[in-house]
Structures are given as C-alpha cells and as structure tokens.
Design an enzyme around this catalytic site. Structure first.
Site, PDB file in Angstrom:
ATOM      1  N   TYR A   1       0.571  -1.271   0.492  1.00 28.45           N
ATOM      2  CA  TYR A   1      -0.190  -0.310   0.064  1.00 28.45           C
ATOM      3  C   TYR A   1       0.696   1.615   0.010  1.00 28.45           C
ATOM      4  CZ  TYR A   1      -3.460  -3.464   2.423  1.00 28.45           C
ATOM      5  OH  TYR A   1      -3.717  -4.280   2.270  1.00 28.45           O
ATOM      6  N   HIS A   2       2.083   1.118  -1.188  1.00 27.89           N
ATOM      7  CA  HIS A   2       2.732   2.164  -0.988  1.00 27.89           C
ATOM      8  C   HIS A   2       3.192   3.148  -2.302  1.00 27.89           C
ATOM      9  CE1 HIS A   2       3.882   0.899   3.744  1.00 27.89           C
ATOM     10  NE2 HIS A   2       2.949   1.390   3.166  1.00 27.89           N
TER      11      HIS A   2
END
Ligand SMILES: Cc1cc2nc3c(=O)[nH]c(=O)nc-3n(C[C@H](O)[C@H](O)[C@H](O)COP(=O)(O)OP(=O)(O)OC[C@H]3O[C@@H](n4cnc5c(N)ncnc54)[C@H](O)[C@@H]3O)c2cc1C
Length: 525
Positions: free
Chosen positions: A465-466
C-alpha cells in the site's frame, strides 16, 4: 458568478489536509480543499482495528493492477481511502518516516533542499510526540504520535524472538538508527485514529478562509495557455467550474494525481492522443517511475484464544472509555538487512495479530499471527496510464511488482529471515511454526528452499500500500513541487517521491504537504 479561490488543493488526504490547513493559517489567502469522498463520520474511521471494514466499500477507490507477470498473472488489489483524510483515514497508523539515506538520495539526484537535514524540521513541525521532544521529535504539532496503548503477548513474543534470531532491539525507528526490531509508534490519540483530517482540519475548521468541499470529484484542470484557471468538478451529478486565482495543488495520491494530469492533457503526448485526450503540454514522465512495497505474509496459527470475535462492541466501549484494548491496532516489526554492504536496511517487516489471507481481505478472526516482509527500496518500476478519456474511468495500473530479479532475491531473503524468527523462543511456545501445517493452509512456503519460497511469493505477494513516484520530482515537478512547464500547478503527495522511502508513507506524505505549504507561503510573503 464563478466561485474562485486563491489556492485550490485537490484531494484531502494525508498531504492535502496538512497543506490546506497550513495555507489557511495565512488569513490573507482563500483556500478550497476539494475531496471526492464524504466527511469521515463514525466508528469506522475512529476505531483503529476497524480499518479493514473500509476495504472494498464506498470509502475505497478499490483499484487493481493489470495482471502482474511476476505474481503469477494475478491482479493486485490496491485500496485507497476515498473520504476526507484520504488513506490516512483508512491506514494502520504506523508512524514511520523512512531512512536518512532516502532523503539524502533525493538530494543527490538533484532535488535541492530535500536532504534529511532539510526535511527533519518539517516532520518535527507536524508532530506531537507523546514521548516528548528531542533531536528527532517534536511536540505541540497537530499530529499525535504515541506508543501503542495495548500490546498483545504474541507481539511481545515476536520482538523477543526476533532478538533471539540476532536482530538488535530498537525503541525508535525514527530516531538516530532505523535498523532493528521493536514496537512501532502510531498516529493515535487516546487509542483512536489521528488521521490527517483529525490532526490538521480539526483545528482549522472554523477558519473563514478555508472551504472544504467533500463529495466533490475533480474531473480535469482547465487551462488558459500554461496557466491553470479552473477545476471542473462533479458534485451530486452537477458539473461546475471552480476558479483558480493563484495556484492549484494536486494531492490526489500516486494513482490519481498523474491520472488528473493526464485527463487534463498533461503527459506523454502520444499516449494522450492514443487515449483520445488532446495534448496540452507534453510531459513524458507523468505516470512513470511508479514504485510500491510488494511483500507477502507468512501466517502461523497460535495456541492463544482469538483476539477478537465477530462482535467487537464491548472492546470498542473499552477503547473509548479506558483508551486501551485490542481495538487500538498495534504492530511490531522492524528494519533488517539482507546483506552486509548496504547503505540502509533493505527489508521492512510488519508483524500483526491474526491470519492474513486473500491480500488482507479475509475477516481476521482466526487466532494466530502474521509476519510480512517487503523490499524497502524496490528496483522494479510500474506506471499509471489512461484507460479511457472519460474522467470517471479508473486509470490503468501496472506495478510490475518484483519484475527486477534483485527485488525477488531480497524478498526471498526477507521471507527466510521471518521463518528464522518463527523458530525462536518464546514464539515457539505460542505459535505452530510447523511449516507443513502452515503450507497446507496456504499460509507459508513448504520449505526454506529457494524454489518453494519463490513459488509462495509468486502466489501470495501483494501490495503493502505505498504507491509513489508517478509525478517524480526532478522529472515531472521541480524541487519546489511545480509541474515543469506550467505556470501555477504543483503536486504534493507521495507521487513526487523520486525513490520510495524505506518505510511507510503516511508521515512522508504529510511532510510533503507541509513542505508544499511552506514553498507557497514563502512566495506569498
Ligand atoms: C490499508 C492501508 C494501510 C496503510 N497503513 C499505513 C501505515 O500504517 N503507516 C503509513 O505510514 N502508511 C500506511 N499506508 C499508506 C499511507 O496511508 C498512504 O501512503 C498515504 O496516506 C498517502 O497519502 P497521499 O496524500 O499521497 O494520498 P491519499 O491520502 O490517498 O489522499 C488522496 C486524496 O485525494 C482524493 N482524491 C483522489 N482523486 C480525486 C478526485 N478526482 N477528486 C477529488 N478527490 C480525489 C482521495 O479520495 C484522497 O482523499 C496504508 C495504506 C493502506 C491502504
């Protein structure tokens, strides 16, 4: 008459809330903050452990990749918060800034003013660290940073086991040294989520010069020559134009900031034409250079009772009344090295309660714990491109996770280090580390052999999720975050990162928002 603001900030996420709030501290300027999602109301956004109940709902952009060649052709699920507060209203709240080396690299790549010593004051400015102020930490800022209010014995056991596997303890991943294992600090206030909206918009709520426009989807930027003059938005089915007097700042996140630029005719001219968008400004790197942390979880069943049942109401009450309990999400983990000759740790590990299945989408009701290693500075690069000229269409996302053989080799080592930790006391007394049992449940590789680990990674790895890098500083924006070749458009969110930081990205996004505000306000004065 058109409504017009001096500054229009698009996207009320981690960066956008910080930026809009800081700009509006100057009473002489007017600021609009445009956000596709609604205001965050209720327990879903307050109670940390409920974050997973936002996934795949109205509050999630719910993106996915094209089939990923090195994930066995699977599509990776990419959650992003669609609500005021953005992904900071959905995330797991770990407060991690990255390594000194990351920012020094940005500066070395030609981005003047972004070395660690330059960015540190902005991290401190945001921060209200409950441990107090020191060389690395600030107090009195809007963003509460605290130690976890509740730590389960399985998590304590993981930290001890990791030390028994030879990793040094570290009580502050954002201090003098990042390397080592321990407890993450979190952006929680009294055990409740302190999103960027809570932190920055809360105190700014009464300012007459700040207008927050929730449930308002930005469609495209309107230009007069190289100057942005308006933002077309859709609110409840009615399309209107918001006037831009001075600047527009795009803080829509690493998928949507490049997408809005492309929809507005700013990007690779050939690609725009092919998708049916008239090119306005040829900027070949928009949407390129995308990076993310790809990792996989290894999960082990435990002999401890389940942490939470399906009815969490009693624990929610306990959290609100006593500020403690398992509904305040806590993780442990750390920063490890897969080899000796590295400038900084290259593997980050998240260790959390519960069994992780289906890219984190399964209800976490099974007793156990999961360790997730990922490659902290990946070499693989992906892209965001137009799927369709229709502004409501989702972008086409290719992450190319683990395309670079070096990333695959490092992740393999990360998995191996986690398996080693699982074999140490006191974890051995608490979790069933038998690989056969875990492998049969699809939760771990069959053995430590390269081929088995590689097979497990290809079948299980997913996004941690980055996403970042898609409006890269030095190519798409300059070191003051201005889009090259345009007069008054900036980008401020994780998309400006030239290289992904060694760590989670909420605190860096907020720092980028703080910096953008300081660049703009300097120009005003
Ligand atoms: C499940 C999950 C857990 C995570 N855990 C952590 C963690 O523990 N620690 C950490 O540091 N990081 C974590 N992250 C990552 C981190 O939260 C994000 O990287 C960070 O919030 C990104 O900030 P941003 O400002 O770049 O974008 P965002 O916060 O995503 O903000 C973008 C905003 O723009 C809005 N927007 C987009 N398009 C439009 C449009 N067309 N019109 C109007 N508005 C629009 C969005 O709705 C959103 O509000 C996690 C992420 C996820 C998904």
């Amino acid at each position: 008459m058109t409504e017009t603001y001096d500054y229009v900030v698009v996207g009320a996420g981690s960066a956008g809330c910080a930026l809009a709030a800081r700009l509006s501290e100057n009473p002489d300027v007017t600021v609009a903050l445009v956000e596709a999602g609604p205001m965050p109301a209720g327990r879903l956004f307050e109670i940390p452990a409920l974050f997973s109940q936002q996934l795949k709902t109205f509050y999630d952009w719910d993106f996915e990749t094209e089939p990923e060649p090195h994930l066995g052709g699977r599509r990776a699920y990419l959650p992003r918060g669609r609500v005021v507060g953005g992904t900071s209203s959905m995330n797991t709240m770990l407060y991690v800034r990255g390594h000194r080396y990351d920012y020094d690299t940005w500066e070395r790549l030609g981005n003047k003013g972004w070395a660690y010593e330059d960015v540190l004051p902005f991290f401190k400015k945001s921060e209200d660290n409950q441990r107090g102020a020191d060389e690395f930490h600030g107090v009195g800022g809007p963003l509460t940073v605290s130690d976890p209010v509740s730590v389960h014995p399985l998590l304590t056991a993981w930290v001890e086991a990791a030390q028994n596997a030879g990793h040094a303890p570290n009580s502050d991943f954002n201090g003098a040294e990042q390397e080592g294992v321990g407890y993450y600090q979190v952006t929680q206030r009294g055990g409740l989520r302190c999103s960027s909206a809570v932190a920055f918009l809360g105190p700014a709520a009464g300012r007459p010069n700040l207008t927050v426009l929730p449930s308002t989807l930005a469609l495209r930027v309107h230009f007069d020559g190289d100057r942005a003059t308006g933002l077309d938005v859709d609110h409840a089915g009615t399309v209107r134009r918001i006037g831009i007097d001075r600047e527009v700042v795009l803080s829509l996140g690493a998928y949507n900031s490049p997408h809005l630029l492309l929809q507005s005719g700013v990007g690779p001219a050939d690609e725009l034409r092919a998708a049916g968008v008239a090119p306005r400004h040829d900027l070949p790197d928009v949407g390129r250079n995308m990076q993310d942390h790809a990792g996989c979880f290894l999960s082990f069943f435990s002999s401890t009772p389940p942490v939470l049942g399906p009815d969490t109401s009693a624990e929610e009450r306990r959290l609100r009344e006593e500020g403690t309990g398992p509904m305040a999400w806590t993780e442990v983990g750390g920063f490890l090295r897969s080899g000796d000759d590295l400038p900084a740790p290259d593997i980050q590990v998240h260790a959390a309660l519960g069994i992780v299945r289906d890219q984190g989408l399964a209800a976490p009701l099974e007793p156990g714990m999961s360790f997730g290693p990922y490659v902290a500075r990946p070499a693989s690069r992906g892209s965001v491109t137009l799927r369709h000229s229709h502004p409501y269409a989702k972008p086409r996302i290719r992450h190319n996770y683990l395309a670079d053989p070096d990333d695959r080799a490092r992740l393999r080592e990360g998995v191996r280090m986690c398996l080693e930790i699982a074999r140490q006391a006191p974890l051995t007394d608490l979790v069933d580390g038998n690989l056969k049992t875990a492998a049969e449940a699809g939760l771990a590789p069959r053995s430590d052999r390269d081929a088995d680990i590689d097979e497990y990674i290809a079948s299980q790895a997913f996004s941690f999720y980055h996403p970042s890098g898609t409006c890269m500083m030095g190519k798409v924006v300059d070191s003051r975050l201005r889009v090259q070749g345009l007069e008054n458009v900036r980008v401020a969110d994780t998309s400006i990162m030239p290289t992904l930081v060694t760590g989670n990205t909420n605190a860096p996004a907020i720092m980028i928002g703080e910096r953008a505000a300081s660049f703009i306000l300097e120009a005003v004065s």
